[in-house]
Design an enzyme around this catalytic site. Sequence first.
Site, PDB file in Angstrom:
ATOM      1  N   LYS A 228       0.841  -1.200   0.000  1.00  0.00           N
ATOM      2  CA  LYS A 228       0.000   0.000   0.000  1.00  0.00           C
ATOM      3  C   LYS A 228       0.877   1.251   0.000  1.00  0.00           C
ATOM      4  O   LYS A 228       1.668   1.464   0.914  1.00  0.00           O
ATOM      5  CB  LYS A 228      -0.908  -0.007   1.224  1.00  0.00           C
ATOM      6  CG  LYS A 228      -1.760   1.258   1.385  1.00  0.00           C
ATOM      7  CD  LYS A 228      -2.515   1.229   2.719  1.00  0.00           C
ATOM      8  CE  LYS A 228      -3.163   2.566   3.038  1.00  0.00           C
ATOM      9  NZ  LYS A 228      -3.785   2.580   4.385  1.00  0.00           N
ATOM     10  N   ASP A 233      -2.700  10.438   3.831  1.00  0.00           N
ATOM     11  CA  ASP A 233      -4.129  10.135   3.898  1.00  0.00           C
ATOM     12  C   ASP A 233      -4.841  11.178   4.738  1.00  0.00           C
ATOM     13  O   ASP A 233      -4.778  11.158   5.961  1.00  0.00           O
ATOM     14  CB  ASP A 233      -4.341   8.737   4.481  1.00  0.00           C
ATOM     15  CG  ASP A 233      -5.809   8.365   4.572  1.00  0.00           C
ATOM     16  OD1 ASP A 233      -6.627   8.997   3.860  1.00  0.00           O
ATOM     17  OD2 ASP A 233      -6.147   7.448   5.334  1.00  0.00           O
ATOM     18  N   LYS A 240     -10.090  13.258   8.327  1.00  0.00           N
ATOM     19  CA  LYS A 240      -9.592  12.873   9.639  1.00  0.00           C
ATOM     20  C   LYS A 240      -9.466  14.097  10.534  1.00  0.00           C
ATOM     21  O   LYS A 240      -9.130  15.195  10.057  1.00  0.00           O
ATOM     22  CB  LYS A 240      -8.199  12.242   9.513  1.00  0.00           C
ATOM     23  CG  LYS A 240      -8.124  10.893   8.834  1.00  0.00           C
ATOM     24  CD  LYS A 240      -6.672  10.441   8.756  1.00  0.00           C
ATOM     25  CE  LYS A 240      -6.499   9.119   8.030  1.00  0.00           C
ATOM     26  NZ  LYS A 240      -7.003   7.994   8.808  1.00  0.00           N
ATOM     27  N   ASP A 251       1.434   6.235   5.976  1.00  0.00           N
ATOM     28  CA  ASP A 251       0.403   5.384   5.375  1.00  0.00           C
ATOM     29  C   ASP A 251       0.914   4.665   4.138  1.00  0.00           C
ATOM     30  O   ASP A 251       0.207   3.850   3.568  1.00  0.00           O
ATOM     31  CB  ASP A 251      -0.842   6.207   5.048  1.00  0.00           C
ATOM     32  CG  ASP A 251      -2.118   5.390   5.199  1.00  0.00           C
ATOM     33  OD1 ASP A 251      -2.113   4.419   5.975  1.00  0.00           O
ATOM     34  OD2 ASP A 251      -3.116   5.714   4.532  1.00  0.00           O
ATOM     35  N   ASP A 310     -12.230   7.317   4.004  1.00  0.00           N
ATOM     36  CA  ASP A 310     -11.011   7.075   4.772  1.00  0.00           C
ATOM     37  C   ASP A 310     -10.630   5.597   4.787  1.00  0.00           C
ATOM     38  O   ASP A 310      -9.611   5.232   5.366  1.00  0.00           O
ATOM     39  CB  ASP A 310     -11.194   7.579   6.205  1.00  0.00           C
ATOM     40  CG  ASP A 310      -9.880   7.730   6.943  1.00  0.00           C
ATOM     41  OD1 ASP A 310      -8.828   7.812   6.274  1.00  0.00           O
ATOM     42  OD2 ASP A 310      -9.891   7.773   8.192  1.00  0.00           O
ATOM     43  N   GLU A 312      -9.586   3.922   2.164  1.00  0.00           N
ATOM     44  CA  GLU A 312      -9.154   3.959   0.768  1.00  0.00           C
ATOM     45  C   GLU A 312      -8.057   2.955   0.439  1.00  0.00           C
ATOM     46  O   GLU A 312      -7.876   2.572  -0.714  1.00  0.00           O
ATOM     47  CB  GLU A 312      -8.661   5.378   0.425  1.00  0.00           C
ATOM     48  CG  GLU A 312      -7.222   5.698   0.803  1.00  0.00           C
ATOM     49  CD  GLU A 312      -6.919   5.598   2.294  1.00  0.00           C
ATOM     50  OE1 GLU A 312      -5.776   5.264   2.636  1.00  0.00           O
ATOM     51  OE2 GLU A 312      -7.824   5.860   3.117  1.00  0.00           O
ATOM     52  N   ARG A 314      -7.699  -0.226   1.043  1.00  0.00           N
ATOM     53  CA  ARG A 314      -8.163  -1.501   0.489  1.00  0.00           C
ATOM     54  C   ARG A 314      -8.632  -1.336  -0.956  1.00  0.00           C
ATOM     55  O   ARG A 314      -8.620  -2.312  -1.713  1.00  0.00           O
ATOM     56  CB  ARG A 314      -9.269  -2.070   1.374  1.00  0.00           C
ATOM     57  CG  ARG A 314     -10.562  -1.289   1.407  1.00  0.00           C
ATOM     58  CD  ARG A 314     -11.399  -1.611   2.638  1.00  0.00           C
ATOM     59  NE  ARG A 314     -10.769  -1.100   3.851  1.00  0.00           N
ATOM     60  CZ  ARG A 314     -11.271  -1.287   5.065  1.00  0.00           C
ATOM     61  NH1 ARG A 314     -12.387  -1.963   5.242  1.00  0.00           N
ATOM     62  NH2 ARG A 314     -10.646  -0.787   6.126  1.00  0.00           N
TER      63      ARG A 314
END
Length: 460
Positions: A228, A233, A240, A251, A310, A312, A314
């Site tokens: 990933k 993010d 967030k 992230d 949030d 995202e 996956r």
Amino acid sequence: MTLSFAPSSDPSIPLHVIAQPDLDSWLQDQPDTVRAWVAANGFTGAMGQTLLAPGAHGAVDFVLAGYGTEDKRARKRFPLAAAAMALPEGTYHIASGIPADRLEMECLGWLMTGYAFDRYASQSAGTAALVAPEGVDANRIETMANAEVLTRDLVNTPASDMGPEQLQQAAEALASEFGAACSVISGAALLEQNFPMIHTVGRAAEQAPRLIELNWGSSGPKLTLVGKGVCFDTGGLNLKPGASMGLMKKDMGGAANVLGLARMIMQLGFPLQLRVLIPAVENALAGNAFRPGDILTSRKGLTVEINNTDAEGRLVLADALALAEESEPDLVISMATLTGAARVAVGPDLAPFYTDDQRCASALSHAAEASADPVWRMPFHTPYEAMIEPGIADLDNAPSGGFAGSITAALFLRRFVGACRYIHFDIYSWQPSKEPGRTKGGLGQGPRAVLTALPEILGL
């Protein structure tokens, strides 16, 4: 930064590692002058203690390093590193005291005391050099240490200097170093080549979303690593709060860990065909950002209802995993900083993993201890599949209710790998506070365990 052992030809100071319960028995074999020196300086063998013993002409004759008690060592990943950090600059060799089954990992911990992230300001690091003990695989230990340097540097670099473009450059540099091929699909080309969810997640950012691919090796089992690469993010339109956004430069920790693992595999010359896939995006805010309630169609053809922008990671992983499946690899491994639920379950120190393959699970669990890289198996609990099926689409990217968040994320990803043998890691990739051999900040989690387990898993 390169971490390495001192040349064996260098003059070095003997280092005796003393466990606290063993100090009295060690002293029995020493001359009165040594016993008096140890007593006068209050050396007890406590973890992290060091004592330099002077020779006849004032130079250091030998050094004692405290190894603590078994209970204290159980609480630290690299107990010897605590002493290594306290030693003055110089070159040392381990003369006694480390059990054979701990020697390689203690040497790794020692090397990693030399790491400091000093790109923006000078930082202190261990300056004591170590001669590799006889019988250890020095090349393998140095390889693991420098893969960790790569991973930590990538995670520690802020998003201002580590966006999708810079992550691409890191992958290209690694490919160039080892003669691997590296290609990139970016921007509108993602739609043209059917990676719609990678494009959707990253389209609102200034730097274009992209899929980075690295290929190395022409024979042997096929291994595909998927990391990933969400370089920052914000949470998207489900923004967030500030406190939750503070660590979001990490992230892309999945991508950083995958690149570290790839470095080890290539440098050690594993006889396999390696493929690395990194969907690199920034989940940003703009007028064209994807929205809650949107329904996306993935590369695999499965539709996904967006109930939280949030969730995202996956989404981008799903397109990359679908591509991985198409070449029918022998093993697919994904690594991602995916869910807070994993942190609630196992905390920051353990790397939870999912697999349906008992051989993979057993190999990883045994390898984790040997490589000082703790992992913990979590269940692909099939009865929870209904939780990720919203009815209006094939899949829900953020099931309501809050239960089993790491498991449902893993089940979501499993839908995209078909019959491939699959391992998924839901990692944290961050050390919250300084520990021996582990600076505060970016951290590798899982790669050493995977490296150690691969020969058994793939029959290498």
